[in-house]
Design an enzyme around this catalytic site. Sequence first.
Site, PDB file in Angstrom:
ATOM      1  N   SER A  72     117.859  27.513  71.591  1.00  0.00           N
ATOM      2  CA  SER A  72     117.054  26.674  70.707  1.00  0.00           C
ATOM      3  C   SER A  72     117.894  25.943  69.659  1.00  0.00           C
ATOM      4  CB  SER A  72     115.997  27.582  70.076  1.00  0.00           C
ATOM      5  OG  SER A  72     115.095  26.870  69.321  1.00  0.00           O
ATOM      6  N   PRO A 472      79.015  34.693  88.723  1.00  0.00           N
ATOM      7  CA  PRO A 472      78.784  34.717  87.278  1.00  0.00           C
ATOM      8  C   PRO A 472      77.652  35.690  86.970  1.00  0.00           C
ATOM      9  CG  PRO A 472      78.075  32.616  88.230  1.00  0.00           C
ATOM     10  CD  PRO A 472      78.583  33.438  89.358  1.00  0.00           C
TER      11      PRO A 472
HETATM   12  C1  16G Z   1     112.024  31.625  66.720  1.00  0.00           C
HETATM   13  C2  16G Z   1     110.541  31.439  66.916  1.00  0.00           C
HETATM   14  C3  16G Z   1     109.962  30.644  65.776  1.00  0.00           C
HETATM   15  C4  16G Z   1     110.296  31.276  64.454  1.00  0.00           C
HETATM   16  C5  16G Z   1     111.769  31.511  64.339  1.00  0.00           C
HETATM   17  C6  16G Z   1     112.064  32.352  63.131  1.00  0.00           C
HETATM   18  C7  16G Z   1     109.257  31.024  68.922  1.00  0.00           C
HETATM   19  C8  16G Z   1     109.140  30.208  70.155  1.00  0.00           C
HETATM   20  N1  16G Z   1     110.293  30.733  68.155  1.00  0.00           N
HETATM   21  O1  16G Z   1     112.677  30.403  66.798  1.00  0.00           O
HETATM   22  O2  16G Z   1     108.575  30.590  65.972  1.00  0.00           O
HETATM   23  O3  16G Z   1     109.869  30.470  63.400  1.00  0.00           O
HETATM   24  O4  16G Z   1     112.237  32.229  65.465  1.00  0.00           O
HETATM   25  O5  16G Z   1     113.407  32.608  63.090  1.00  0.00           O
HETATM   26  O6  16G Z   1     108.473  31.923  68.662  1.00  0.00           O
HETATM   27  P1  16G Z   1     113.974  33.680  62.055  1.00  0.00           P
HETATM   28  O7  16G Z   1     113.361  35.003  62.414  1.00  0.00           O
HETATM   29  O8  16G Z   1     115.431  33.594  62.259  1.00  0.00           O
HETATM   30  O9  16G Z   1     113.528  33.222  60.712  1.00  0.00           O
HETATM   31 MG    MG Z   2     113.337  25.879  69.892  1.00  0.00          MG
END
Ligand code: 16G
Ligand code: MG
Length: 517
Positions: A72, A472
């Site tokens: 990500s 149903p």
């Molecule tokens: C991940 C999560 C995101 C969250 C982030 C927090 C998904 C698809 N992604 O990217 O929703 O805001 O983690 O990151 O759920 P942190 O725990 O490092 O703050």
């Molecule tokens: Mg992402």
Amino acid sequence: MAMHTRRRVEMDTELQNANAYPVPSGITMEYGTAGFRAPACNLPHVMYRMGLLAVMRARYTREVIGVMVTASHNPEEDNGVKLMEGMGEMLPVSWERHATSFASAHLGELRTQLSALLRDCPGTESSSPAQKYHVLIGEDTRASSKMLAQAVSHGVTDLGGTFKNFGLVTTPQLHYLVASHNSEGLIGEPSLDGYYHKLSEAYKALMAQSKPQPGNEGSYPLTMDGANGVGAPKMAELLSYMKHSLSVKIINNGESGKLNHECGADYVKIGQRAPKGLQMREGRIYCSLDGDADRLLYYFVDKSDTFHLVDGDKISTLMAIFIQHLLKEAQLPFQVSVVQTAYANGSSTHYFEETLLLQVYCLPTGVKYLHAKAKECDIGVYFEANGHGTVLFGKRVLDKVAEIMQDSGRPEAQRAAATQLYHTSQLINQVMDRQRITTTDAERRVTHPDGLQAAIEERVHRHLQARAFVRPSGTEDMVRVYAEAETQESADCLAHEVALLVHRLAGGVGEEPRAPS
Ligand code: 16G
Ligand code: MG
């Protein structure tokens, strides 16, 4: 005849590739908010094991499972993996512990854990896995992703599963591909072409109904920062389906810059500034994705060159106002709810509650929590402040919207608003067209939705002396499933399979059955 047999389950597969993926000493990892993330060099063994787990999950749910290789918004050197299932949802929390214990299991422990999981799988009488357990793999643009995706595929094939690697896809695209495979095409063609087709058609239809702002007729100039990730080439592909209805200038498209470096949604959000090198101009709209394109933030500058961020809270606000307006026009009495996390700006929560008079929920960080809550609502708008989110429309709402759209006796304005709601639901989240079940032949055969009867028959043929039908209920808001087969276990398994089909093809009527975990 009901017959109870004690199941003997052993792991007798070779795990041919396991020796190529030893657990490095001193490394333990946890399945976090959205899967594993770590420096890419520490991940091959985790990827292999997630390939194994994906097959186990496919076996358990009887669904196609997705494995996305991405870290990500993390730096290019990192990588990661997340599992998806069902209608594109994340791996359930109850299975995260299996993912965590698989990730650091040496070969002997791995066999023990696989055997233990096999024992829990409904209908699993022997350890020889059938070819029907299928896994879809996606990759982001990181240099390490190809090799790590290959490690996933080795895990899949070691347990006798099959896989399709789509190569470069965004995370939302893999969610769609998994959901469309599991709904057997009902939400759209299970291909990237199907994805682009669905989104572009919904967008064009929605825009055809909207009134353009003066001076902006026909085009909505947008500049998109692709974070030097997979979102950039995929947006370019989407644009080729849009023809002239959407114009987007793509920057940070990965041709020269580094992934997520001085660009992307996280950089913009944290610094409240434009990506490096972008000269913003008043009157234009800008947006940024993250490395796997599941975050989206907008921003603009005003006359005095002051930067304004349209973060998840503001996107929620715009969506809620837009949908509330359409509901009123369509004369639909449904409730819009907003799901946020503790990161939501307090004034946004206040505005939802006090001005828009909406129900607001606060959930822990992570899409899986917000999504689950939003699913309980008539219309659930959820965005984390950082730009992850969507809007979910419940079955009751979509049924009523469809009814109004098709009723030529209703006023034009009401039908137009219902039509806009429909296209919005298709554009923002690829939820299925939920349809009621109708039957014939003394309720023994389904006539609607298309494909359900054939799918039931296909499942029935996998069992001996079997029969199944669905109808149903006349008294409760649910669909009843009947199944019989030679053994109790086989009948239970068939009932589970048919119930899953109903869930997938007829839109989640009644409780989704799950075997115990
Ligand atoms: C991940 C999560 C995101 C969250 C982030 C927090 C998904 C698809 N992604 O990217 O929703 O805001 O983690 O990151 O759920 P942190 O725990 O490092 O703050
Ligand atoms: Mg992402």
